[in-house]
Design an enzyme around this catalytic site. Structure first.
Site, PDB file in Angstrom:
ATOM      1  N   HIS A  92       0.861  -1.099   0.002  1.00  0.00           N
ATOM      2  CA  HIS A  92      -0.172  -0.060  -0.073  1.00  0.00           C
ATOM      3  C   HIS A  92       0.933   1.283  -0.048  1.00  0.00           C
ATOM      4  O   HIS A  92       2.063   1.392   0.484  1.00  0.00           O
ATOM      5  CB  HIS A  92      -0.936  -0.110   1.171  1.00  0.00           C
ATOM      6  CG  HIS A  92      -2.196  -1.115   1.131  1.00  0.00           C
ATOM      7  ND1 HIS A  92      -2.815  -1.421   2.045  1.00  0.00           N
ATOM      8  CD2 HIS A  92      -2.834  -1.236  -0.216  1.00  0.00           C
ATOM      9  CE1 HIS A  92      -3.925  -2.141   1.681  1.00  0.00           C
ATOM     10  NE2 HIS A  92      -3.918  -1.900   0.123  1.00  0.00           N
TER      11      HIS A  92
ATOM     12  N   ASP B  42       1.185   4.133   1.435  1.00  0.00           N
ATOM     13  CA  ASP B  42       1.649   4.730   2.636  1.00  0.00           C
ATOM     14  C   ASP B  42       2.770   4.020   3.418  1.00  0.00           C
ATOM     15  O   ASP B  42       3.285   4.404   4.081  1.00  0.00           O
ATOM     16  CB  ASP B  42       0.484   4.866   3.748  1.00  0.00           C
ATOM     17  CG  ASP B  42      -0.184   3.488   3.939  1.00  0.00           C
ATOM     18  OD1 ASP B  42      -0.605   2.856   3.207  1.00  0.00           O
ATOM     19  OD2 ASP B  42      -0.476   3.733   5.244  1.00  0.00           O
ATOM     20  N   HIS B  43       3.015   2.800   2.665  1.00  0.00           N
ATOM     21  CA  HIS B  43       4.427   1.937   3.061  1.00  0.00           C
ATOM     22  C   HIS B  43       5.402   2.118   2.138  1.00  0.00           C
ATOM     23  O   HIS B  43       6.347   1.661   2.455  1.00  0.00           O
ATOM     24  CB  HIS B  43       3.607   0.689   3.422  1.00  0.00           C
ATOM     25  CG  HIS B  43       3.006   0.549   4.684  1.00  0.00           C
ATOM     26  ND1 HIS B  43       3.119   0.077   5.845  1.00  0.00           N
ATOM     27  CD2 HIS B  43       1.429   0.849   4.707  1.00  0.00           C
ATOM     28  CE1 HIS B  43       2.077   0.319   6.731  1.00  0.00           C
ATOM     29  NE2 HIS B  43       1.025   0.774   6.157  1.00  0.00           N
TER      30      HIS B  43
ATOM     31  N   HIS C 244      -4.753  -8.912   5.843  1.00  0.00           N
ATOM     32  CA  HIS C 244      -5.037  -7.295   5.418  1.00  0.00           C
ATOM     33  C   HIS C 244      -5.683  -7.590   3.914  1.00  0.00           C
ATOM     34  O   HIS C 244      -5.936  -8.804   3.503  1.00  0.00           O
ATOM     35  CB  HIS C 244      -3.886  -6.810   5.407  1.00  0.00           C
ATOM     36  CG  HIS C 244      -4.139  -5.280   5.182  1.00  0.00           C
ATOM     37  ND1 HIS C 244      -4.774  -4.681   6.091  1.00  0.00           N
ATOM     38  CD2 HIS C 244      -3.395  -4.293   4.423  1.00  0.00           C
ATOM     39  CE1 HIS C 244      -4.872  -3.283   5.604  1.00  0.00           C
ATOM     40  NE2 HIS C 244      -3.910  -3.173   4.643  1.00  0.00           N
TER      41      HIS C 244
ATOM     42  N   HIS D  30       0.790   3.360  13.576  1.00  0.00           N
ATOM     43  CA  HIS D  30      -0.236   3.442  12.526  1.00  0.00           C
ATOM     44  C   HIS D  30      -1.684   3.907  12.932  1.00  0.00           C
ATOM     45  O   HIS D  30      -2.720   3.247  12.854  1.00  0.00           O
ATOM     46  CB  HIS D  30      -0.342   1.932  11.774  1.00  0.00           C
ATOM     47  CG  HIS D  30      -0.781   1.971  10.292  1.00  0.00           C
ATOM     48  ND1 HIS D  30      -2.298   1.863  10.174  1.00  0.00           N
ATOM     49  CD2 HIS D  30      -0.293   2.030   9.123  1.00  0.00           C
ATOM     50  CE1 HIS D  30      -2.638   2.044   8.930  1.00  0.00           C
ATOM     51  NE2 HIS D  30      -1.188   2.046   8.293  1.00  0.00           N
TER      52      HIS D  30
END
Length: 305
Positions: free
Chosen positions: A65, A67-68, A140, A269
């Site tokens: 993803h 944001d990582h 996830h 997170h």
């Protein structure tokens, strides 16, 4: 050995929290740095911390993803601009190599150092000095992995006082005895070095998880770890939302810590909806697992020996 939280937010940056990035700085191993995830602007956060990009030699990605991983191309380029020449190994899910190589190719960025990729899979175990690393797939929306780091035991100390008491004077023989060798003394006695070396000192163990709901894989990966780093995107009131989007509440993280028997839980997170109210999450987790911290950007945690 310290954990440096470079980004502790979820999804997108906020005024107080950047997106995901966590550095492990190993002062006792030449200041080496391992990085876990690399959200947008991670290299900016590094500039505000004691972490040195030139010391980075391994980078672990939990999942793909944005944001990582959106900070990866810039960070890799900056490492080159800073004169980095040592190899860098990237560990992560299938697709990581394609993302990085495409970004570098489109930007015509040439790296002066070797870049290696290791595709991780559920159940993988590998040695990466000074740790053995275990990998587990979590729950996830896309493949998301957790990493367990088990530090190799340190050799036991030579019991010099006992040797002197037994009439063995200090000298070159001590080095051989420290290695556990059997030696013959000048007076004819034979002694086994293993009898004069203390037991090995157990290494530290930490589990760093990617985005996940509460799941048994997380519990098993964190079993008896000294430190567990776990997402806490939502508060208990949003438990249904957390489950829908395959995220955890602070209470879920505390349940994992309790069920796994870990020493310390660190929450990260954190959703931007808790801007200025993150203590609500901490209080919920502490109800189940009292030894809990909530990370904030540029905060560090020392891992005691």
């Amino acid at each position: 050995m310290e954990l440096h939280f470079l980004g502790t937010g979820a999804g997108m940056p906020s005024m107080r929290r950047n997106v995901s990035a966590l550095a492990l700085r190993m002062a006792s191993h030449g200041g080496r740095v391992w990085l876990f995830d690399c959200g947008e602007a991670t290299q900016h956060q590094i500039l505000k911390s004691p972490v040195k990009l030139s010391k980075l030699d391994k980078l672990f990605v939990t999942h793909l993803h944005g944001d990582h991983i959106f900070g990866l191309p810039g960070l890799l380029g900056s490492r080159a601009f800073q004169g980095g020449e040592a190899p860098l190994t990237l560990y992560g899910p299938s697709g990581l190599r394609q993302f990085v190589q495409t970004a570098l190719a489109v930007a015509e960025t040439q790296l002066p150092y070797p870049l290696h990729f290791v595709e991780v899979v559920d159940g993988m175990t590998f040695a990466a000095d000074p740790f053995t690393v275990e990998v587990a797939r979590l729950e996830h929306r896309i493949d998301s992995f957790g990493y367990r780091l088990c530090e190799h035991p340190a050799p036991g100390k030579l019991q010099a006082a006992r040797l002197r008491a037994d009439g063995v004077p200090p000298g070159p023989l001590y080095r051989r005895l420290k290695r556990g060798e059997t030696v013959v003394l000048p007076d004819g006695r034979t002694i086994d070095g293993r009898d004069y070396v203390a037991l090995p000192v157990p290494g530290r163990q930490l589990a760093i998880l990617g985005d996940t709901r509460y799941c048994e894989a997380a519990v098993q990966l964190a079993r008896n770890a000294d430190v567990l780093v776990h997402e806490a995107t939502f508060a208990r009131a949003e438990a249904a939302l957390a489950a829908k989007y395959y995220h955890a509440t602070a209470l879920d993280a505390a349940r994992v810590a309790s069920d796994a028997g870990v020493g310390t839980l660190i929450l990260t997170h954190i959703s931007a909806r808790y801007e200025g109210a993150a203590n609500e999450l901490l209080a919920e987790a502490e109800q189940v697992f009292p030894n809990t911290y909530i990370a904030h950007d540029l905060w560090s945690y020392e891992l005691p020996k």
